[in-house]
Design a protein around this motif. Structure first.
Motif, PDB file in Angstrom:
ATOM      1  N   ALA A  78       0.823  -1.218   0.000  1.00 36.80           N
ATOM      2  CA  ALA A  78       0.000   0.000   0.000  1.00 36.80           C
ATOM      3  C   ALA A  78       0.858   1.269   0.000  1.00 36.80           C
ATOM      4  O   ALA A  78       0.334   2.383   0.054  1.00 36.80           O
ATOM      5  N   VAL A  79       2.180   1.104  -0.048  1.00 36.06           N
ATOM      6  CA  VAL A  79       3.069   2.282   0.018  1.00 36.06           C
ATOM      7  C   VAL A  79       3.067   3.047  -1.302  1.00 36.06           C
ATOM      8  O   VAL A  79       3.277   2.467  -2.374  1.00 36.06           O
ATOM      9  N   ARG A  80       2.805   4.355  -1.201  1.00 36.13           N
ATOM     10  CA  ARG A  80       2.837   5.215  -2.379  1.00 36.13           C
ATOM     11  C   ARG A  80       3.770   6.394  -2.075  1.00 36.13           C
ATOM     12  O   ARG A  80       3.441   7.281  -1.296  1.00 36.13           O
ATOM     13  N   PRO A  81       4.957   6.403  -2.685  1.00 32.61           N
ATOM     14  CA  PRO A  81       5.921   7.464  -2.373  1.00 32.61           C
ATOM     15  C   PRO A  81       5.462   8.840  -2.858  1.00 32.61           C
ATOM     16  O   PRO A  81       4.676   8.958  -3.799  1.00 32.61           O
ATOM     17  N   LYS A  82       5.980   9.850  -2.161  1.00 39.63           N
ATOM     18  CA  LYS A  82       5.731  11.235  -2.587  1.00 39.63           C
ATOM     19  C   LYS A  82       6.838  11.578  -3.597  1.00 39.63           C
ATOM     20  O   LYS A  82       8.029  11.523  -3.265  1.00 39.63           O
ATOM     21  N   VAL A  83       6.433  11.894  -4.821  1.00 39.20           N
ATOM     22  CA  VAL A  83       7.400  12.010  -5.920  1.00 39.20           C
ATOM     23  C   VAL A  83       7.638  13.459  -6.335  1.00 39.20           C
ATOM     24  O   VAL A  83       6.692  14.229  -6.515  1.00 39.20           O
ATOM     25  N   LEU A  84       8.910  13.804  -6.516  1.00 39.64           N
ATOM     26  CA  LEU A  84       9.261  15.059  -7.190  1.00 39.64           C
ATOM     27  C   LEU A  84       9.687  14.674  -8.597  1.00 39.64           C
ATOM     28  O   LEU A  84      10.710  14.008  -8.783  1.00 39.64           O
ATOM     29  N   ASP A  85       8.885  15.045  -9.596  1.00 38.13           N
ATOM     30  CA  ASP A  85       9.264  14.772 -10.988  1.00 38.13           C
ATOM     31  C   ASP A  85      10.001  16.004 -11.502  1.00 38.13           C
ATOM     32  O   ASP A  85       9.410  17.060 -11.712  1.00 38.13           O
ATOM     33  N   LEU A  86      11.315  15.833 -11.684  1.00 39.53           N
ATOM     34  CA  LEU A  86      12.164  16.973 -12.061  1.00 39.53           C
ATOM     35  C   LEU A  86      11.995  17.369 -13.521  1.00 39.53           C
ATOM     36  O   LEU A  86      12.415  18.454 -13.920  1.00 39.53           O
ATOM     37  N   THR A  87      11.427  16.480 -14.319  1.00 43.79           N
ATOM     38  CA  THR A  87      11.386  16.702 -15.768  1.00 43.79           C
ATOM     39  C   THR A  87       9.973  16.478 -16.311  1.00 43.79           C
ATOM     40  O   THR A  87       9.650  15.398 -16.816  1.00 43.79           O
ATOM     41  N   GLY A  88       9.165  17.515 -16.243  1.00 40.63           N
ATOM     42  CA  GLY A  88       7.739  17.395 -16.580  1.00 40.63           C
ATOM     43  C   GLY A  88       7.480  16.960 -18.010  1.00 40.63           C
ATOM     44  O   GLY A  88       6.731  16.026 -18.259  1.00 40.63           O
ATOM     45  N   GLY A  89       8.070  17.648 -18.986  1.00 43.42           N
ATOM     46  CA  GLY A  89       7.836  17.318 -20.399  1.00 43.42           C
ATOM     47  C   GLY A  89       6.356  17.331 -20.721  1.00 43.42           C
ATOM     48  O   GLY A  89       5.654  18.307 -20.423  1.00 43.42           O
ATOM     49  N   LEU A  90       5.868  16.253 -21.279  1.00 45.88           N
ATOM     50  CA  LEU A  90       4.438  16.179 -21.622  1.00 45.88           C
ATOM     51  C   LEU A  90       3.647  15.454 -20.534  1.00 45.88           C
ATOM     52  O   LEU A  90       2.544  14.956 -20.772  1.00 45.88           O
ATOM     53  N   LEU A  91       4.200  15.396 -19.351  1.00 43.87           N
ATOM     54  CA  LEU A  91       3.553  14.843 -18.145  1.00 43.87           C
ATOM     55  C   LEU A  91       3.277  13.343 -18.218  1.00 43.87           C
ATOM     56  O   LEU A  91       2.535  12.821 -17.377  1.00 43.87           O
ATOM     57  N   GLY A  92       3.845  12.670 -19.217  1.00 40.99           N
ATOM     58  CA  GLY A  92       3.587  11.234 -19.364  1.00 40.99           C
ATOM     59  C   GLY A  92       3.844  10.481 -18.068  1.00 40.99           C
ATOM     60  O   GLY A  92       2.973   9.759 -17.571  1.00 40.99           O
ATOM     61  N   ASP A  93       5.012  10.651 -17.502  1.00 41.30           N
ATOM     62  CA  ASP A  93       5.357   9.900 -16.297  1.00 41.30           C
ATOM     63  C   ASP A  93       4.615  10.429 -15.073  1.00 41.30           C
ATOM     64  O   ASP A  93       4.119   9.663 -14.258  1.00 41.30           O
ATOM     65  N   SER A  94       4.530  11.744 -14.941  1.00 41.35           N
ATOM     66  CA  SER A  94       3.831  12.325 -13.776  1.00 41.35           C
ATOM     67  C   SER A  94       2.399  11.800 -13.662  1.00 41.35           C
ATOM     68  O   SER A  94       1.937  11.468 -12.570  1.00 41.35           O
ATOM     69  N   LEU A  95       1.701  11.736 -14.794  1.00 43.86           N
ATOM     70  CA  LEU A  95       0.299  11.302 -14.749  1.00 43.86           C
ATOM     71  C   LEU A  95       0.185   9.811 -14.428  1.00 43.86           C
ATOM     72  O   LEU A  95      -0.768   9.373 -13.796  1.00 43.86           O
ATOM     73  N   LEU A  96       1.202   9.062 -14.836  1.00 37.14           N
ATOM     74  CA  LEU A  96       1.251   7.641 -14.490  1.00 37.14           C
ATOM     75  C   LEU A  96       1.417   7.487 -12.970  1.00 37.14           C
ATOM     76  O   LEU A  96       0.718   6.700 -12.329  1.00 37.14           O
ATOM     77  N   PHE A  97       2.314   8.248 -12.378  1.00 33.38           N
ATOM     78  CA  PHE A  97       2.546   8.172 -10.925  1.00 33.38           C
ATOM     79  C   PHE A  97       1.280   8.589 -10.166  1.00 33.38           C
ATOM     80  O   PHE A  97       0.923   8.009  -9.151  1.00 33.38           O
ATOM     81  N   LEU A  98       0.634   9.628 -10.682  1.00 33.01           N
ATOM     82  CA  LEU A  98      -0.579  10.146 -10.046  1.00 33.01           C
ATOM     83  C   LEU A  98      -1.686   9.084 -10.082  1.00 33.01           C
ATOM     84  O   LEU A  98      -2.333   8.807  -9.068  1.00 33.01           O
ATOM     85  N   ALA A  99      -1.862   8.471 -11.249  1.00 33.14           N
ATOM     86  CA  ALA A  99      -2.889   7.430 -11.388  1.00 33.14           C
ATOM     87  C   ALA A  99      -2.556   6.222 -10.519  1.00 33.14           C
ATOM     88  O   ALA A  99      -3.452   5.504 -10.073  1.00 33.14           O
ATOM     89  N   ALA A 100      -1.270   6.016 -10.259  1.00 36.55           N
ATOM     90  CA  ALA A 100      -0.858   4.882  -9.406  1.00 36.55           C
ATOM     91  C   ALA A 100      -1.071   5.202  -7.932  1.00 36.55           C
ATOM     92  O   ALA A 100      -0.825   4.355  -7.075  1.00 36.55           O
ATOM     93  N   GLY A 101      -1.491   6.419  -7.611  1.00 35.41           N
ATOM     94  CA  GLY A 101      -1.833   6.779  -6.237  1.00 35.41           C
ATOM     95  C   GLY A 101      -0.804   7.639  -5.523  1.00 35.41           C
ATOM     96  O   GLY A 101      -0.948   7.927  -4.335  1.00 35.41           O
ATOM     97  N   CYS A 102       0.238   8.053  -6.222  1.00 32.57           N
ATOM     98  CA  CYS A 102       1.274   8.872  -5.575  1.00 32.57           C
ATOM     99  C   CYS A 102       0.858  10.339  -5.529  1.00 32.57           C
ATOM    100  O   CYS A 102       0.083  10.805  -6.365  1.00 32.57           O
TER     101      CYS A 102
END
Ligand SMILES: C[S@@+](CC[C@H](N)C(=O)[O-])C[C@H]1O[C@@H](n2cnc3c(N)ncnc32)[C@H](O)[C@@H]1O
Length: 228
Positions: A78-102
């Motif tokens: 159930a662990v969901r880390p708090k993430v700092l995404d240093l490289t936003g770009g087109l938010l591909g990865d950020s939105l994946l982390f968000l949908a995963a519950g982070c």
């Protein structure tokens, strides 16, 4: 051709000057989209609500824990880390982390890309955005031990055909001058007190630093994980 903004057919004066680009920003369905002067290339826009819903639908059918990105950033049980995404770009990865519950704080230093992101955020209403923050700054200024993970996906030089960008991304890459300071940003991330720093790389590329990371490899992508 200089950068042009069109909002419902009306020309808008941009707040920043990038006069040698072929890009046009066009207002479509409530937000700006970026496209090149080649009509065959699809415009680039970040449809945040749609992307999040698509990820959520996927995670309803398939376990998040099977995903390589999830293991790389330290999602476990159930662990969901708090993430700092240093490289936003087109938010591909950020939105994946968000949908995963982070919880995710993303930054982007290129004003043109940050503009595209901000326009997309204004047009989005997804409830998951309560756990999302965006800052149009250099990620170095946000490095802090309050985050569990610093995630870093700098632009890379193509190492082989398979890793080359989609045609649609040509204009995006042309606007960015590569992330030539990637090594020094990574060095700073490793000394800021964040316990885990994850670097996304093409599978066959060299590591950014001499220091050996833990490597997690997918078909075309690799995650280099540094613990500090
Ligand atoms: C390869 S793209 C990131 C793609 C992103 N992970 C995605 O999934 O859409 C790299 C982006 O990070 C930005 N960038 C690179 N270094 C940065 C830094 N130190 N601070 C903020 N933004 C940075 C670049 O301007 C570029 O837009």
């Amino acid at each position: 051709m200089p950068l042009i903004f069109l909002k419902d057919g009306e020309k808008i004066v941009p707040e920043f000057d990038i006069s040698d680009t072929e890009a046009t920003f066009e207002w479509i369905n409530g937000q700006y989209w970026l496209h090149s002067d080649d009509p065959k290339e699809k415009p680039i826009g970040i449809e945040i609500d749609k992307i999040l819903d698509r990820h959520l639908e996927f995670f309803r059918k398939s376990s998040i824990h099977k995903e390589l990105f999830a293991r790389a950033i330290g999602i476990k049980g159930a662990v969901r880390p708090k993430v700092l995404d240093l490289t936003g770009g087109l938010l591909g990865d950020s939105l994946l982390f968000l949908a995963a519950g982070c919880e995710v704080h993303t930054c982007e230093r290129n004003p043109l890309v940050a503009f595209l992101i901000q326009s997309a955020i204004k047009n989005a209403h997804h409830p998951l955005l309560q756990k999302f923050r965006f800052s149009p700054v250099d990620g170095e200024s946000l490095l802090s031990p309050e985050f569990d993970v610093a995630y870093f996906d700098p632009m890379f030089e193509d190492v082989n055909h398979k890793a080359s960008p989609k045609k649609q991304m040509r204009i995006f890459r042309a606007l960015l001058d590569g992330d030539k300071d990637a090594e020094s940003v990574l060095e700073k991330a490793l000394t800021c007190g964040v316990k885990r720093v994850v670097v996304k790389r093409p599978r066959l590329s060299k590591e950014l630093l001499q220091k050996k990371p833990l490597r997690m490899e997918g078909k075309s992508t690799r995650y280099d994980i540094y613990f500090s």
